[in-house]
Design an enzyme around this catalytic site. Structure first.
Site, PDB file in Angstrom:
ATOM      1  N   HIS A  80      20.259  -8.055  -1.248  1.00 37.98           N
ATOM      2  CA  HIS A  80      21.054  -7.521  -2.358  1.00 37.98           C
ATOM      3  C   HIS A  80      21.316  -8.564  -3.442  1.00 37.98           C
ATOM      4  CE1 HIS A  80      24.132  -4.043  -2.998  1.00 37.98           C
ATOM      5  NE2 HIS A  80      23.822  -4.565  -4.150  1.00 37.98           N
ATOM      6  N   TYR A 109      27.806  -0.339  -0.384  1.00 38.29           N
ATOM      7  CA  TYR A 109      28.329   0.866  -1.059  1.00 38.29           C
ATOM      8  C   TYR A 109      29.275   1.653  -0.149  1.00 38.29           C
ATOM      9  CZ  TYR A 109      24.307  -0.096  -4.124  1.00 38.29           C
ATOM     10  OH  TYR A 109      23.375  -0.688  -4.944  1.00 38.29           O
ATOM     11  N   LYS A 146      20.052  -2.244   1.495  1.00 41.93           N
ATOM     12  CA  LYS A 146      20.111  -3.656   1.083  1.00 41.93           C
ATOM     13  C   LYS A 146      20.944  -4.469   2.064  1.00 41.93           C
ATOM     14  CE  LYS A 146      19.970  -1.879  -3.618  1.00 41.93           C
ATOM     15  NZ  LYS A 146      20.676  -0.583  -3.468  1.00 41.93           N
ATOM     16  N   GLY A 164       0.809  -1.219   0.000  1.00 42.39           N
ATOM     17  CA  GLY A 164       0.000   0.000   0.000  1.00 42.39           C
ATOM     18  C   GLY A 164       0.837   1.261   0.000  1.00 42.39           C
ATOM     19  N   ASP A 222      18.364   5.568  -2.979  1.00 43.75           N
ATOM     20  CA  ASP A 222      18.704   4.144  -2.989  1.00 43.75           C
ATOM     21  C   ASP A 222      20.131   3.970  -2.495  1.00 43.75           C
ATOM     22  OD1 ASP A 222      18.099   1.278  -4.156  1.00 43.75           O
ATOM     23  OD2 ASP A 222      20.137   1.797  -4.741  1.00 43.75           O
TER      24      ASP A 222
END
Length: 316
Positions: A111, A49, A78, A10, A44
């Site tokens: 990931h 990273y 992730k 939703g 994101d």
């Protein structure tokens, strides 16, 4: 406010986000601030990273300055593969939340379907350069991710880099509590992912396209690799719409109802990449761009080839 897709929870997920893969810690804070000031509401990121503290600093600066409220933002991270074992999933999520200094994530993705040996190394390799697996299965990892939703740490969970049979394994898992809300995959005109996207959409799973511009800054680029941004056929379409090649490559996903996360740390391009809501690609031009497919991937994950859960050997 950018348009958004509705998840099977939703919640609304903005259709454009700022990608932060390969954005160095020194540059990413300013990039995220510029993006939020431009109107981006979706960021994101990922543990792998190695820049989540800096992303968090930018988010808090914008909240503190009254530019945006937390609930207006859609923050994605992730679960990295070295945290797939049951006892490590929550640890990983809490580390990300602590780095971002947030109480919750809007979306937390697995990931990769492959679990790796736990430890400090992001990709632990053996003597042959192949990844060292752990003892997990992605179905067990998914069960632990479901608990993060129940604990209020994440609003939704999803997957990344899975193939169809791996997604079906989750959907058919006995006792499944939450279906994946989103699947993040490499997608651009050279790997259009038509079958996988249609499959996900048929199951109520939204799709996010990573490397939509062909990831020209990838460290392993070789001379002679095809370049999306330089492709004369894409440039011709860009000229027709009086847009940049990047804007065409981004709009290509929006017109397929696919979320898109172009990465940039250049303020001019961050703004340009968001200026894609004043035009739509014609059906003919969409078909032309789809015809550029050559199943050419940037991220082949070659170190994972021998892993039992390597996803890219399947047709899709």
């Amino acid at each position: 406010m950018a348009s958004a897709l509705t998840l099977n929870t939703g919640a609304r997920m903005p259709i454009i986000g700022l990608g932060t893969w390969k954005s160095s810690p020194g540059e990413v804070t300013e990039a995220v601030k510029t993006a939020i000031l431009t109107g981006y509401r979706h960021i994101d990121g990922a543990y792998a990273y190695k820049n989540e503290e800096e992303v968090g600093a930018a988010v808090h600066a914008m909240i503190d300055q009254g530019v945006v409220k937390r609930e207006e933002l859609f923050i994605v991270s992730k679960l990295w593969s070295t945290f797939h074992e049951r006892s490590l999933v929550r640890v990983a999520c809490e580390k990300t939340l602590s780095d971002l200094k947030l109480d919750y994530l809007d979306l937390y993705l697995m990931h990769l379907p492959m679990g790796f040996k736990p430890g400090e190394e992001i990709i632990p390799l053996d003597a042959d350069g192949k990844v060292i697996p752990d003892n997990s299965s992605f179905l067990e990892t998914w069960e632990e991710m479901e608990k993060l939703v129940d604990a209020g740490l994440v609003k939704a969970i999803g997957i990344s880099n899975f193939n169809r049979s791996q997604i079906e394994a989750i959907l058919n898992k006995p006792g499944l509590k939450y279906k994946p809300a989103n699947h993040q995959i490499e997608c651009h005109p050279y790997v259009t992912q038509e079958k996988l996207i249609n499959f996900c959409h048929s199951k109520g799973i939204t799709v996010t396209a990573y490397s939509p511009l062909g990831s020209p800054d990838r460290p392993w680029a070789k001379p002679g690799d095809p370049s999306l941004l330089e492709d004369p056929k894409i440039r011709a379409i860009a000229d027709k719409y009086k847009k940049t090649a990047a804007q065409i490559l981004i709009r290509f996903h929006i017109d397929r109802n696919v979320v898109v996360i172009p990465k940039s740390v250049n303020p001019k391009r961050i703004k340009e990449n968001f200026q894609v809501f004043d035009f739509k690609l014609s059906k003919e031009d969409m078909n032309t761009i789809m015809s550029f497919n050559r199943n050419w991937r940037i991220s082949l994950l070659e170190w994972g080839l021998k892993h039992k859960d390597y996803p890219l050997n399947a047709e899709y």
